[in-house]
Design an enzyme around this catalytic site. Structure first.
Site, PDB file in Angstrom:
ATOM      1  N   GLY A  31       0.808  -1.211   0.000  1.00 38.76           N
ATOM      2  CA  GLY A  31       0.000   0.000   0.000  1.00 38.76           C
ATOM      3  C   GLY A  31       0.843   1.263   0.000  1.00 38.76           C
ATOM      4  CG  LEU A  33      -0.701   1.449  -3.726  1.00 39.38           C
ATOM      5  CD1 LEU A  33      -1.814   0.875  -4.585  1.00 39.38           C
ATOM      6  CD2 LEU A  33       0.452   0.453  -3.598  1.00 39.38           C
ATOM      7  CG  HIS A  37       3.295   0.806  -5.565  1.00 38.49           C
ATOM      8  ND1 HIS A  37       3.513   1.866  -4.719  1.00 38.49           N
ATOM      9  CD2 HIS A  37       3.883  -0.266  -4.975  1.00 38.49           C
ATOM     10  CE1 HIS A  37       4.181   1.460  -3.661  1.00 38.49           C
ATOM     11  NE2 HIS A  37       4.439   0.184  -3.788  1.00 38.49           N
ATOM     12  N   GLY A 147       9.275  -4.234  -8.446  1.00 31.86           N
ATOM     13  CA  GLY A 147      10.064  -3.071  -8.859  1.00 31.86           C
ATOM     14  C   GLY A 147      11.550  -3.304  -8.636  1.00 31.86           C
ATOM     15  CD  GLU A 148      15.409  -3.334 -12.999  1.00 31.14           C
ATOM     16  OE1 GLU A 148      15.889  -2.186 -13.081  1.00 31.14           O
ATOM     17  OE2 GLU A 148      15.555  -4.200 -13.864  1.00 31.14           O
ATOM     18  CB  VAL A 176       8.990   5.077 -11.046  1.00 29.59           C
ATOM     19  CG1 VAL A 176       8.349   6.402 -11.411  1.00 29.59           C
ATOM     20  CG2 VAL A 176       8.503   3.983 -11.992  1.00 29.59           C
TER      21      VAL A 176
END
Ligand code: PAF
Length: 283
Positions: A31, A33, A37, A147-148, A176
């Site tokens: 969460g 987010l 995400h 995610g990386e 991101v």
């Protein structure tokens, strides 16, 4: 978009989805987010017939009670964002629903679970493996998206999938960033204004170190990054490890691997907030 708090209700819905031979994408989250995400969910929506997003602050992966208690919980806003990017189902279970009995399983896949975050947050990856394996059994996704930003977590999840022998494809999605370079993270909302102002310095020096690395040894580059960041009032490097991006083992020379990643954790501010980031050196 449907929101479920009960696992069985989601599973009933997914039973019908599977009967129609539809593919299922899973995006596990805790969460709070943000656009990071949203990018995972958008990718899943593109690549699967149905996308399930789990929103669950998993207590077993926190080794610090205060961190668990202060972790932001924003389900209503999360659902708005998820609806806007086309998620089909949200699973937001209670702790009792997710763990009806204590999870006593112990997962360890050295070295990926023992280095870096594994060494500094004992039990963290065990908790991640507990919850992610449960989510895989509950949802049985064709693909799962991570995610990386949490570079090490992806290596751990891949080791988990190999160990469990589950048929799920792990999809790695690029980090991101905010406009000023700070990696998007749910923890960023916990930063006070002055902390938020210095936090982007972490990526600034990581980025500059790619250039620095062209004319300096790996050790010199390592020390330079730590020195620059520690010189910023309010930032303190917990560790900076330059590793092979797959094995996560330390490398000593730039020639030692074609996939070298610098993984960093920095304490920011007085509370302090723990921020993680990484930089790739061969690209
Ligand atoms: O990356 C996260 O947010 C969490 O570690 C995950 C994968 C959702 C498990 O709780």
């Amino acid at each position: 978009m449907k929101v479920f708090h009960k696992i069985a209700d989601l599973q009933n819905e997914l039973f019908a989805v599977r009967k129609d031979n539809k593919t299922v994408g899973l995006v596990p989250t805790m969460g709070a987010l943000h656009e990071g995400h949203a990018s995972l969910v958008s990718r899943s929506v593109k690549e699967n017939d149905v996308t399930v997003v789990s929103v669950f602050v998993n207590p077993t992966q926190f080794n610090d009670k205060t961190d668990l208690n202060t972790y932001p919980r924003t389900l209503e806003a999360d659902c708005k964002l998820l609806e806007s990017v086309g998620a089909d189902y949200v699973l937001a279970p209670s702790v009792e629903e997710m763990y009806p009995t204590p999870d006593n399983r112990h997962f360890e896949f050295p070295p990926v679970t023992t280095v870096m975050e594994g060494a500094h947050r004992p039990g963290h990856f065990n908790g991640v493996c507990q919850v992610v394996s449960r989510l895989f059994y509950i949802v049985r996704p064709d693909k799962a998206y991570f995610g990386e930003k949490d570079w090490q977590q992806i290596a751990v999840i891949k080791a988990l999938v190999r160990f469990l022998g589950i048929k799920v494809q792990i999809i790695e999605c690029p980090i991101v960033r905010e406009a000023d370079g700070l990696a998007k993270s749910s923890r960023n909302t916990l930063l006070a204004a002055d902390e938020r102002a210095i936090a982007p310095t972490i990526y600034k020096y990581l980025k500059e170190s790619q250039e620095y690395a062209h004319s300096h040894s790996l050790k010199e580059t390592h020390d330079w990054v730590v020195e620059q960041i520690n010189a910023v009032d309010g930032l303190e490097v917990e560790y900076f490890s330059i590793v092979d991006g797959d094995t996560l083992l330390d490398v000593e020379n730039w020639e030692d691997s074609k996939n070298i990643v610098g993984c960093i954790t920095v304490y920011c501010g007085k509370k302090p907030i723990r921020l993680i980031d990484h930089i790739k050196y061969n690209s």
